[in-house]
Design an enzyme around this catalytic site. Structure first.
Site, mmCIF file in Angstrom:
data_model
loop_
_atom_site.group_PDB
_atom_site.id
_atom_site.type_symbol
_atom_site.label_atom_id
_atom_site.label_comp_id
_atom_site.label_asym_id
_atom_site.label_seq_id
_atom_site.Cartn_x
_atom_site.Cartn_y
_atom_site.Cartn_z
ATOM 1 N N GLY A 153 -11.288 3.329 1.401
ATOM 2 C CA GLY A 153 -12.167 4.140 2.208
ATOM 3 C C GLY A 153 -13.433 3.464 2.666
ATOM 4 N N ASP A 183 0.846 -1.184 0.000
ATOM 5 C CA ASP A 183 0.000 0.000 0.000
ATOM 6 C C ASP A 183 0.890 1.246 0.000
ATOM 7 O OD1 ASP A 183 0.952 0.373 2.541
ATOM 8 O OD2 ASP A 183 -0.916 -0.069 3.550
ATOM 9 N N SER A 184 0.284 2.403 -0.154
ATOM 10 C CA SER A 184 1.064 3.630 -0.292
ATOM 11 C C SER A 184 1.405 4.265 1.037
ATOM 12 C CB SER A 184 0.276 4.646 -1.126
ATOM 13 O OG SER A 184 -0.873 5.078 -0.403
ATOM 14 N N GLY A 185 0.850 3.757 2.125
ATOM 15 C CA GLY A 185 1.014 4.389 3.421
ATOM 16 C C GLY A 185 -0.074 5.382 3.742
ATOM 17 N N GLY A 186 -0.981 5.623 2.793
ATOM 18 C CA GLY A 186 -2.028 6.620 3.000
ATOM 19 C C GLY A 186 -2.922 6.312 4.185
ATOM 20 N N PHE A 187 -3.313 5.046 4.346
ATOM 21 C CA PHE A 187 -4.203 4.693 5.448
ATOM 22 C C PHE A 187 -3.502 4.859 6.786
ATOM 23 C CE2 PHE A 187 -6.096 1.749 8.496
ATOM 24 C CZ PHE A 187 -7.416 2.169 8.457
ATOM 25 N N GLN A 223 -12.005 6.539 -4.103
ATOM 26 C CA GLN A 223 -12.487 7.047 -2.819
ATOM 27 C C GLN A 223 -13.883 7.659 -3.016
ATOM 28 O OE1 GLN A 223 -11.384 6.608 0.175
ATOM 29 N NE2 GLN A 223 -9.309 5.835 -0.144
ATOM 30 N N ASP A 240 -3.423 8.275 -1.518
ATOM 31 C CA ASP A 240 -4.764 8.831 -1.458
ATOM 32 C C ASP A 240 -5.047 9.288 -0.046
ATOM 33 O OD1 ASP A 240 -4.794 6.315 -0.276
ATOM 34 O OD2 ASP A 240 -6.862 5.900 -0.850
ATOM 35 N N ASP A 244 -7.760 -7.859 1.522
ATOM 36 C CA ASP A 244 -6.769 -8.053 2.581
ATOM 37 C C ASP A 244 -7.338 -7.521 3.879
ATOM 38 O OD1 ASP A 244 -5.096 -5.330 3.558
ATOM 39 O OD2 ASP A 244 -6.265 -5.102 1.722
#
Length: 376
Positions: free
Chosen positions: A221, A92-96, A194, A146, A271
């Site tokens: 999201g 993942d991008s780390g956004g969460f 999103q 995001d 996931d």
């Protein structure tokens, strides 16, 4: 990356397919164990192969970026060589993770500014540098940066958040197209839909994402505070627009029932940390419902954890023994429970795939949902 759609149900949107990456084939629908810091907690790599039967695992950009850091990962030759997993990896991008650090982050036009949860140091994730970080990690599938807005966000906030995510996506996509992999294998880049719980925003986001023609697309999201039925509605809205010839990845979801309902609505990849996190706390998922292994009722139950289970731990260890390990606070308890839960999740999506091919997925799912909701 290639995706081959093999079968679609006639009475629902469930589908089966194959994703081909340079590190192997992924048969969908698929559940992906989460390896946050380069490891699936409590589970050896050989157990992921032989016990869990995992086909792809996740890494987390935020955690790997902070520790061990990109210099170490690059010296190792990428995450595959660093952690010994030869199969496909998604990051993942780390956004969460940045979203979850609400007290220690600020979202600006240039990117997400945040402080490390480890030492308080200042950092920034931009749409461009999260591509560079994931290039260094060497994942087979990279995610766009995001903003994951809360499920309870009002329309004004959701509108502003989606606009920022769309601008970030344009920048990230441009940078992805302008850069090359570091380790000789192909890397895909998935944009993320999103829009919170607002159908019009979700449609707008899905149309924007679909227009890029990426190798696959993600739905983010959800499962962030909204009711389950609202989540299912948003999946349906989005999947009416996302292309059918590309895999669809529902991020961070969820319970076994959530997974079956998502598959029913056309999701291919999922996931969640739930199998390992809940397992470490004594909750086991089974085809007949959930078991709390700390309960006294298991103290003298010498039957296998799951007599027909696919993992060795299911058949070798008894419920009484596992309860004893939890009550005694033995580390082996958490390892056994994690392996069991992950193998159950992979079994569940494997059974879903089988029933899709057999043409009776929807009726099988309806029966399974009733059984999975029980507490044993």
């Amino acid at each position: 990356m290639k995706f081959k759609l093999e079968k679609t149900c006639t009475d629902c949107a469930a589908r089966a397919g194959e994703i081909t990456t340079d590190h192997g084939v992924i048969r969908t629908p698929i559940f992906m164990p989460v390896g946050t810091a380069g490891t699936v907690k409590g589970v050896h790599t050989h157990e992921l192969y032989d016990e869990v039967h995992a086909q792809i695992i996740l890494g987390n950009t935020y955690h790997l970026y902070l520790r061990p850091g990109m210099e170490i990962i690059e010296q190792a030759g990428g995450l595959h060589k660093f952690n010994g997993w030869d199969g496909p990896i998604l990051t993942d991008s780390g956004g969460f993770q940045v979203f979850s650090l609400s007290a220690n982050r600020k979202l600006k036009e240039d990117g997400a500014h945040f402080r490390s949860h480890i030492d308080g140091s200042k950092h920034i994730f931009t749409p461009e540098n999260v591509v560079d970080i994931q290039r260094t990690i060497g994942s087979d599938i990279m995610m766009a940066l995001d903003e994951c807005a809360p499920g309870t966000a009002d329309f004004r906030y959701a509108r502003k958040s989606l606009d920022l995510t769309k601008r970030w996506l344009e920048r990230g996509w441009k940078h992805y197209k302008a850069t090359e992999p570091k380790y000789g294998h192909y890397q895909s880049y998935f944009p993320i839909v999103q829009g919170c719980t607002y159908p019009d925003l979700r449609r707008e986001a899905a149309e924007h994402v679909a227009s890029l023609g990426a190798d696959g697309n993600a739905i983010g999201g959800l499962a962030v505070g909204e009711p389950a039925e609202v989540m299912y509605d948003m999946i349906e809205v989005v999947n009416e627009i996302l292309p059918t010839d590309k895999p669809r990845y529902l991020m961070g979801v969820g319970t076994p029932i959530n997974i079956l309902e998502a598959i029913d609505r056309g999701v291919d990849m999922m996931d969640c940390v739930m199998p390992t996190r809940n397992g470490r706390n004594g909750m086991l998922f089974t085809p007949e419902g959930t078991m709390n292994m700390r309960n006294l009722k298991w103290a003298n139950d010498f039957s296998p954890i799951w007599e027909d289970g696919p993992a060795m731990v299911d058949r070798v260890y008894t419920k009484a023994y596992l309860r004893h390990l939890f009550i005694a606070n033995e580390l082996l308890a958490m390892q056994i429970a994690s392996i069991h839960n992950l193998s159950f999740y992979l079994w569940l999506v494997g059974e879903a795939r089988r029933h899709i091919f057999e043409g009776d997925f929807h009726s099988w799912k309806t029966d399974m949902v009733q059984r999975l909701g029980r507490r044993l």
